[in-house]
Design a protein around this motif. Sequence first.
Motif, PDB file in Angstrom:
ATOM      1  N   ARG A   1      -5.559   8.043   1.182  1.00  0.00           N
ATOM      2  CA  ARG A   1      -5.277   7.007   0.180  1.00  0.00           C
ATOM      3  C   ARG A   1      -6.422   6.876  -0.815  1.00  0.00           C
ATOM      4  O   ARG A   1      -6.191   6.769  -2.028  1.00  0.00           O
TER       5      ARG A   1
ATOM      6  N   GLN B   1       2.233   1.629  -3.448  1.00  0.00           N
ATOM      7  CA  GLN B   1       1.168   2.060  -4.348  1.00  0.00           C
ATOM      8  C   GLN B   1       0.915   3.557  -4.188  1.00  0.00           C
ATOM      9  O   GLN B   1       0.727   4.282  -5.172  1.00  0.00           O
TER      10      GLN B   1
ATOM     11  N   GLU C   1       0.825  -1.207   0.000  1.00  0.00           N
ATOM     12  CA  GLU C   1       0.000   0.000   0.000  1.00  0.00           C
ATOM     13  C   GLU C   1       0.860   1.258   0.000  1.00  0.00           C
ATOM     14  O   GLU C   1       0.549   2.243  -0.680  1.00  0.00           O
TER      15      GLU C   1
END
Length: 328
Positions: free
Chosen positions: A316, A70, A67
């Motif tokens: 996010r 990313q 994550e």
Amino acid sequence: MSAPGFWDDQATAAAVSADHSRTSRKLEGYRTLIREYEDARELAAMDAGEMEGELVASLVPLRDELERLQEAALFDGEYDAGNAVVTLQSGTGGTDAQDWAEMMLRMYERWGSNRGFKVDLLEASPGEEAGLKSATFTVGGENAYGILKAERGKHRLVRQSPFDQAHRRHTAFSTVIVAPLLPDDAEVEIDEGDLRIDTYRAQGAGGQHVNKTDSAIRITHLPSGIVVQCQNERSQSANKQTAMRVLKARLIEKAEEEREALLAKERGGSADTGFGGESIRSYVLHPYQLVKDSRTGYEMGNAQAVLDGELDPFIREYLLAKAAGKVV
């Protein structure tokens, strides 16, 4: 870096050293990811149905690191990798809005601490009764500006007001302005004739935000109307230097916003910088608890956790939606 005379040019050496540190962290993150992946794969190969719990646990840090990678892949802007300067401004809602600005300052300080970022308060102007009219702070860390761009705009608080004797429900707004914090030697053209510089005696609200000097500086950039303040440095000249650095950041951010608006117009849309009439996020504390981002629809029922700094899921979701073209 090991070459003779490398440190003779301090500015260049510092920039190269910072780049080396960032690259080293990325490389170490990649090596850690590969190592954890190999460990999980070996564990899965040995599993006969008795190690499921251990296998699931080993995947947690792997997913967390994926994550982070990313997220990091989304930062391709000119200033995204650098530090940020954040200004909070209380808006509609009177004393509740000023209290909300102080709550937000605490929220971002907690969030920064949780992420390992360095947060330094530059200015905090107390409200008449409670809270803050405004506050400015810097956030130092990798991709700080790229991350915090997701927070730009109006934030809406709905709660039973502690300043209302009848404890009625009130709505208050505060605005978050995020700009890239540039190096001291960054070249940004500013005409001295466009500036109004005022000095004033700093007055603190007490507690953690008490101001320590009486040499505060306020700079107004007349063409844009941007106002910056600094009062935490030891001298008037140091406050002026810091305020000028913040002003450069705000002017760069204004240019970025105008560029985004132009690109959005060319695509037939409008840039969602969050400074229109709508709030980008609502924090409802009464009659129920819910924090919801109006841009992505992402929501969380544990409002207190968000106010304690749990902002990463919202950030996010916005960054992923922006990368996918779902938000401008």
